[in-house]
Design an enzyme around this catalytic site. Structure first.
Site, PDB file in Angstrom:
ATOM      1  N   GLY A   1      23.355  35.950  48.080  1.00 43.06           N
ATOM      2  CA  GLY A   1      23.408  34.859  47.219  1.00 43.06           C
ATOM      3  C   GLY A   1      24.113  35.533  45.925  1.00 43.06           C
ATOM      4  O   GLY A   1      24.059  35.045  44.654  1.00 43.06           O
TER       5      GLY A   1
ATOM      6  N   GLU B   1      30.425  34.241  45.738  1.00 41.74           N
ATOM      7  CA  GLU B   1      30.485  32.757  46.246  1.00 41.74           C
ATOM      8  C   GLU B   1      30.634  32.908  47.758  1.00 41.74           C
ATOM      9  O   GLU B   1      31.671  33.616  48.112  1.00 41.74           O
ATOM     10  CB  GLU B   1      30.727  32.225  45.298  1.00 41.74           C
ATOM     11  CG  GLU B   1      30.500  31.942  43.839  1.00 41.74           C
ATOM     12  CD  GLU B   1      31.126  31.003  42.619  1.00 41.74           C
ATOM     13  OE1 GLU B   1      31.828  29.559  42.513  1.00 41.74           O
ATOM     14  OE2 GLU B   1      31.210  31.567  41.900  1.00 41.74           O
TER      15      GLU B   1
ATOM     16  N   ASP C   1      38.180  36.531  37.448  1.00 40.63           N
ATOM     17  CA  ASP C   1      37.165  36.401  36.506  1.00 40.63           C
ATOM     18  C   ASP C   1      36.990  37.358  35.399  1.00 40.63           C
ATOM     19  O   ASP C   1      36.454  37.270  34.167  1.00 40.63           O
ATOM     20  CB  ASP C   1      35.718  36.626  37.333  1.00 40.63           C
ATOM     21  CG  ASP C   1      34.454  36.175  36.794  1.00 40.63           C
ATOM     22  OD1 ASP C   1      34.089  35.530  35.878  1.00 40.63           O
ATOM     23  OD2 ASP C   1      33.647  38.295  36.767  1.00 40.63           O
TER      24      ASP C   1
ATOM     25  N   LYS D   1      37.578  37.423  31.080  1.00 40.76           N
ATOM     26  CA  LYS D   1      36.513  37.782  30.730  1.00 40.76           C
ATOM     27  C   LYS D   1      37.503  39.019  29.603  1.00 40.76           C
ATOM     28  O   LYS D   1      37.365  38.990  28.031  1.00 40.76           O
ATOM     29  CB  LYS D   1      35.519  38.174  31.256  1.00 40.76           C
ATOM     30  CG  LYS D   1      34.733  37.611  31.900  1.00 40.76           C
ATOM     31  CD  LYS D   1      33.096  38.962  32.582  1.00 40.76           C
ATOM     32  CE  LYS D   1      32.245  37.379  33.477  1.00 40.76           C
ATOM     33  NZ  LYS D   1      32.133  38.138  34.887  1.00 40.76           N
TER      34      LYS D   1
END
Lengths: 334, 334
Positions: A201, A204, A215, A219
């Site tokens: 988990g 994704e 990502d 950021k």
């Protein structure tokens, strides 16, 4: 302070839990409205958080909660409440920033401070939002967009004030750092490590945003635009993810006492500030060398304060919610 | 903001240089008085920093500078100036806190914010000073007392707001860390490393405060009392320095992949908060493992934000001066 919360996903629910958990300390932070995509509740005296958390365990639709409603319009909800801070935690859309962008603008227009964990609107129109905040005399908290619990912005903003930032380095994506750590520690190849991270988990089902470096790029972009007062856009960032990294690369690095990490770097190329994201060989004496697993870190290079690194922070929804709370409390401070 | 500066040692002069260096950015920060032990100047329009820096290269006595005076009384100087912030950088006395303690109290009584780099008064009466600041509606900045440029307090205060701090770890003394690094890297014994550090101007002629752990203990005490709202005194801190560490210990640690560092630790023993300073074996996967040479670092263990470390910061007088400027700007912010 009266808070209106929009968005009841993992972080939104964790934020309610956090306020309930800390009610003795921060009892004067009340949630006066809760909204999800098609329902909501308002209570100007402060919503009973324990009750609503119980309700949300079984239900998503708030319209059947006492005093709940179905359709809503944010402008009307804010005006019917006594909120002075909007917490915006709706799903992220990185192409348009919507609907979060409109929600944030709406809140500010009415005079609310806004705290968001949503990268979309910050990516699309950070400059416009800052301008609007200034015009309306409100604050915009975005700490949760750049590493969750890691105080990359709050720690940098207050901890480096008065110095000039000359560059930024960051290991800011927990998923890729976890995958690279698995490859090194378990001897797995990239796809094996990815699928293990997916089973746990952590990655994704569609890992593109993380593993292809977007990502991290987003950021770095938000941190750089915020902390260095720039207006760089995502298409100006040079991005290379970790999909091309094989177990051979990891082992080769290990043999010379190094590690590969997905590193974001903001640096001056002459007068021009550039941002680059790429898998980088990290020396064993670098402070990033021991940033393993889901951990994150950012390092600022400054003119007068030297190099200052901020590392760690809980990588979970409670940590992200605590980042939202931190922004709220820092806004309330002044 | 109008600043009165008392104390013209290394950090005091670096602070004047810093304001001169950054005058385009922070031109609205003026120095309206300068005092050293037996002379001073006042200029309500702002002292010409370049001129005074030139003068201070050759002279210590400000009474022969234009408009200078010899004897002074702080109360009268403040009242004759339009200062709203006192920067207190006089020599440290860890037994009485004086004369700094009286200067800080005097400034606050008249309604000035105070920023100090002086451990003495904070050690002796932090609680009383905080109380006085509260009564007078002023702020007290003490960032420069706990690691100079390292934003141990500013980064922690703003970066961890809303979380509960459960513990603190710190490598906070540059001199001992430098000595231990020399021992490991150069294979020197303790006394050889100490005398090399003394020749390089890193260790003092009388190194007791550093090598016996008192400096680390004081910094841990200030950080813990500030960040955890405690009132622990120095005699409650368990202190062991590095004077008992031999090259054999360093090599033994190295053989099992570890390093020895002088570590401060604040932790709960049941309900009671304790502080301990001692040479500690550091695992190679610890974020402190790569804090080498004069570098420093602090790590906070929190309830909701996880573990957050702040590492680095320039280890020089400019860095310490930049820490004072940071506190002033953070105070001015609200």
């Amino acid at each position: 302070m009266n808070i209106g919360l929009i968005g009841l996903g993992g972080v939104g629910r964790a934020f309610i839990q956090l306020l309930e958990m800390k009610k003795e300390e921060f009892g004067n932070l009340r949630i006066v409205f809760l909204l999800n995509s098609n329902s909501g509740i308002i209570d100007c005296d402060g919503i009973e958080l324990n009750d609503v958390l119980e309700y949300l365990k079984e239900n998503k639709d708030l319209s059947r909660y006492k005093g709940g409603f179905s359709k809503w319009n944010l402008d009307e909800v804010i005006k019917a409440s006594n909120a002075d801070c909007l917490v915006e935690l709706t799903p992220t859309n990185k192409e348009t920033g919507e609907p979060a962008l409109s929600y944030i603008r709406c809140g500010m227009e009415i005079g609310l401070h806004v705290v968001t964990g949503n990268k979309g609107p910050i990516l699309i129109d950070y400059k416009g939002l800052k301008q609007l905040a200034k015009e309306k005399g409100v604050s915009l908290g975005i700490g949760a967009t750049t590493g969750g619990a890691l105080p990359s912005i709050a720690g940098g903003e207050y901890g480096l004030r008065g110095s000039r930032i000359l560059g930024v380095r960051g290991v800011l994506n927990g998923t890729t750092n976890y995958i690279l750590s698995l490859m090194e520690e378990e001897g797995l190849d990239y796809l094996e490590a990815l699928s293990m991270a997916q089973r746990e988990g952590i990655a994704e089902a569609n890992p593109k945003m993380d593993v292809e470096g977007f990502d991290t790029a987003i950021k770095m972009l938000i941190i750089s635009n915020t902390m260095l007062n720039q207006d760089i856009t995502l298409d100006e960032v040079e991005i290379e993810g970790i999909t091309g990294i094989g177990i051979g690369d990891i082992e080769e690095a290990k043999m010379v006492g190094k590690r590969i990490k997905l590193m974001g770097e903001t640096y001056y190329d002459g007068d021009r500030l550039k941002i680059r994201v790429h898998p980088k060989l990290i020396d064993k004496d670098s402070i990033f060398y021991n940033v393993m697993g889901k951990n994150k870190g950012v390092e600022y290079i400054t003119d007068t304060l030297g190099e200052v690194a901020i590392l760690g922070g809980a990588s979970n929804v409670l940590g992200a919610a605590a980042s939202v709370l931190r922004d709220i409390l820092n806004i309330r401070r002044w």
